[in-house]
Design a protein around this motif. Structure first.
Motif, PDB file in Angstrom:
ATOM      1  N   ASP A 198      30.723  41.909 -29.547  1.00 17.95           N
ATOM      2  CA  ASP A 198      31.534  41.412 -28.632  1.00 17.95           C
ATOM      3  C   ASP A 198      32.111  40.039 -28.864  1.00 17.95           C
ATOM      4  O   ASP A 198      31.504  38.982 -29.126  1.00 17.95           O
ATOM      5  N   ASN A 236      36.522  43.466 -23.669  1.00 15.80           N
ATOM      6  CA  ASN A 236      36.307  44.638 -24.493  1.00 15.80           C
ATOM      7  C   ASN A 236      36.836  44.424 -25.900  1.00 15.80           C
ATOM      8  O   ASN A 236      36.611  45.174 -26.935  1.00 15.80           O
ATOM      9  N   SER A 238      36.625  42.890 -29.590  1.00 14.31           N
ATOM     10  CA  SER A 238      35.523  42.563 -30.637  1.00 14.31           C
ATOM     11  C   SER A 238      35.719  41.441 -31.675  1.00 14.31           C
ATOM     12  O   SER A 238      36.921  41.070 -31.863  1.00 14.31           O
ATOM     13  N   LYS A 457      30.553  40.667 -20.930  1.00 15.93           N
ATOM     14  CA  LYS A 457      29.363  41.068 -21.196  1.00 15.93           C
ATOM     15  C   LYS A 457      28.287  40.131 -21.242  1.00 15.93           C
ATOM     16  O   LYS A 457      28.533  38.866 -21.431  1.00 15.93           O
ATOM     17  N   PRO A 469      28.935  44.970 -29.203  1.00 14.94           N
ATOM     18  CA  PRO A 469      30.584  45.264 -28.789  1.00 14.94           C
ATOM     19  C   PRO A 469      30.749  46.662 -28.156  1.00 14.94           C
ATOM     20  O   PRO A 469      29.946  47.413 -28.046  1.00 14.94           O
ATOM     21  N   ALA A 470      31.888  46.863 -27.479  1.00 10.71           N
ATOM     22  CA  ALA A 470      32.315  47.890 -26.854  1.00 10.71           C
ATOM     23  C   ALA A 470      32.514  48.913 -27.779  1.00 10.71           C
ATOM     24  O   ALA A 470      33.066  48.724 -28.767  1.00 10.71           O
TER      25      ALA A 470
END
Length: 476
Positions: A198, A236, A238, A457, A469-470
């Motif tokens: 992320d 969201n 990365s 996050k 990461p999302a």
């Protein structure tokens, strides 16, 4: 500690971030943030683009320093079928100056190799990826780590695995476990990780690049709008992180505890395109991107010098000193939020200095005496005093709030670069430092910010610290 010098120098840090807001506010590139696509040429080469550099004493291993270099700006999670990856033709490096001359005394170099297991499918994976050697993963990457010290190369490890990108619950179930398996111990107390994470940088880019607006302070802008909370434009998104954790004793030059760090990316000087769509590289490696302090190339360096700056060495940064002494951004901030701003009956800031900014030179090019000074040689380096222990309860405003383990002493993942720079540049030092140093109170300057105070996050408590990461499947 020389507190007055420290605070005066910290004031300059803010010029860097504010310039990001105003210098390119009219027509920014879509991937602009903290050193995201900051120069014309590198914006066309995202896999070699440094986005951010972090360096801090490891909170859970305080006898080590962690350095993180991020590359590839604004990776969309659902970016298949060719998900982002490191470039096999790029030489990535984290470089350290430990004697104050601005030159690399040691470098950790990373080279990647990508395999295509099945060339007869368009798929990134042909089934769930449950381990780093799972044959369902069609595009695995491995890498080597080489230490260069005194021009001598020592290969520390080869064949290290990266995790796949986080595709979704079917393709990458238990993604956190996959990433944890990609943390490698390579001897002598050194750990490394390379892979998708992320993006830890947080900022309201949408407001910033709409003519340098700050949503919480919109009514004070030269073109006023209704105030509202900030929005993290990098939520969201990365990036690809290269992280290394090294015992402090291996990187400092005793008795000097402070080191200067910058990351770089280099390509071979000749590239030959072939008719089959591939390319060959020839010749020596040439630096195409570098990054030490955040936001320098974006907002201190003018458009006509940005590509030249990316290719130059930190040891030669004295040639750019005048740009630090007389930052264009100071004039712009006075115009937008000054007393009063153009076209508006009232302002939010008390006047700030636009010329002779020796404090900016000090904080960004030499370090601050008593905090992270490396000597008089001017160089753009992220300076970290390794003798300062990690904060028990870190403050996002770092040194500005009396937390000397944070920015501009190194840079932690949670340090709020935008708010620190805005407030310090506007001489909004906060009540603690006002009282301690007897400085004039310039409230409300110490309230400036973009309204985004944390990453979207939570960071990990152990190496590599950068958040998971999302997944592409989960992001609208």
């Amino acid at each position: 500690m020389h507190n007055r010098k420290l605070l005066g120098a910290i004031t300059a840090v803010a010029a860097v971030a504010l310039a990001l807001f105003v210098a390119r506010g009219g027509s920014p590139p879509p991937a602009a943030a903290s050193s995201h696509a900051e120069a014309p040429l590198i914006s066309q080469d995202p896999r070699a683009d440094n986005t951010d550099v972090y360096a801090f004493v490891s909170p859970d291993r305080p006898d080590t320093v962690t350095m993180i270099a991020n590359y590839i700006p604004l990776e969309a999670p659902a970016s298949g079928p060719n998900f982002p990856s490191f470039d096999d033709s790029v030489l990535y490096a984290i470089n350290i100056d430990n004697n104050g001359d601005g030159k690399d005394d040691l470098s950790y170099e990373f080279r990647f190799t990508t395999q295509t297991r099945n060339p007869n499918t368009f798929l990134y994976n042909t089934g769930p990826i449950t381990s780093l050697d799972d044959p369902n993963w069609n595009r695995p990457q491995t890498y080597s780590v080489t230490l260069v010290r005194d021009k001598k190369e020592e290969v520390l490890a080869t064949g290290l695995t990266t995790p796949p990108d986080n595709v979704g619950p079917r393709s990458t179930p238990n993604y956190a476990s996959l990433a944890a398996a990609a943390v490698h111990s390579i001897g002598d107390g050194v750990k490394v990780f390379a892979g998708q994470r992320d993006d830890p940088f947080y900022v309201d880019l949408g407001s910033v690049f709409d003519l340098a607006g700050l949503r919480p302070f919109n009514p004070f802008h030269a073109i006023p709008l209704a105030a509202e909370p900030g929005r993290d434009a990098l939520k969201n998104y990365s990036t690809h992180s290269i992280a290394i954790q090294v015992p402090i004793a291996q990187v400092v030059q005793i008795p000097k505890p402070t080191i200067g760090i910058y990351a770089s990316a280099s390509r071979q000087e000749v590239r030959v395109l072939k008719k089959d769509g591939t390319a060959d590289g020839h010749g020596k490696f040439v630096q195409v991107s570098r990054l030490g302090e955040p936001l320098i190339n974006e907002v201190v360096i003018p458009l006509g010098l940005k590509d030249f700056w990316n290719g130059s060495d930190p040891a030669d940064d004295a040639q750019f000193e005048n740009l630090y002494l007389n930052p264009e951004v100071a004039r712009l901030e006075n115009a937008l939020y000054g007393t009063p701003p153009q076209g508006h009956p009232g302002g939010v800031l008390m006047p700030i200095s636009e010329h002779n900014r020796s404090d900016l030179v000090q904080i960004l090019l030499t370090g601050v005496p008593g905090l992270n000074f490396t000597g008089p040689h001017e160089a753009d380096l992220l300076r970290l005093n390794t003798s300062i222990p990690p904060a028990v309860v870190p403050n996002r405003l770092g040194v500005l709030a009396g937390d000397f383990a944070g920015f501009p002493n190194g840079r932690r993942l949670g340090d709020d670069i935008i708010d620190i720079d805005l407030r310090a540049f506007a001489e909004g030092y906060g009540p603690i430092l006002h009282a301690a140093l007897g400085l004039p109170d310039k409230t409300p300057n110490d309230q400036l910010g973009d309204g985004v105070d944390t990453n979207d996050k939570s960071f990990l408590s152990t190496f590599p610290y950068v958040a998971t990461p999302a997944a592409g499947y989960d992001v609208p």
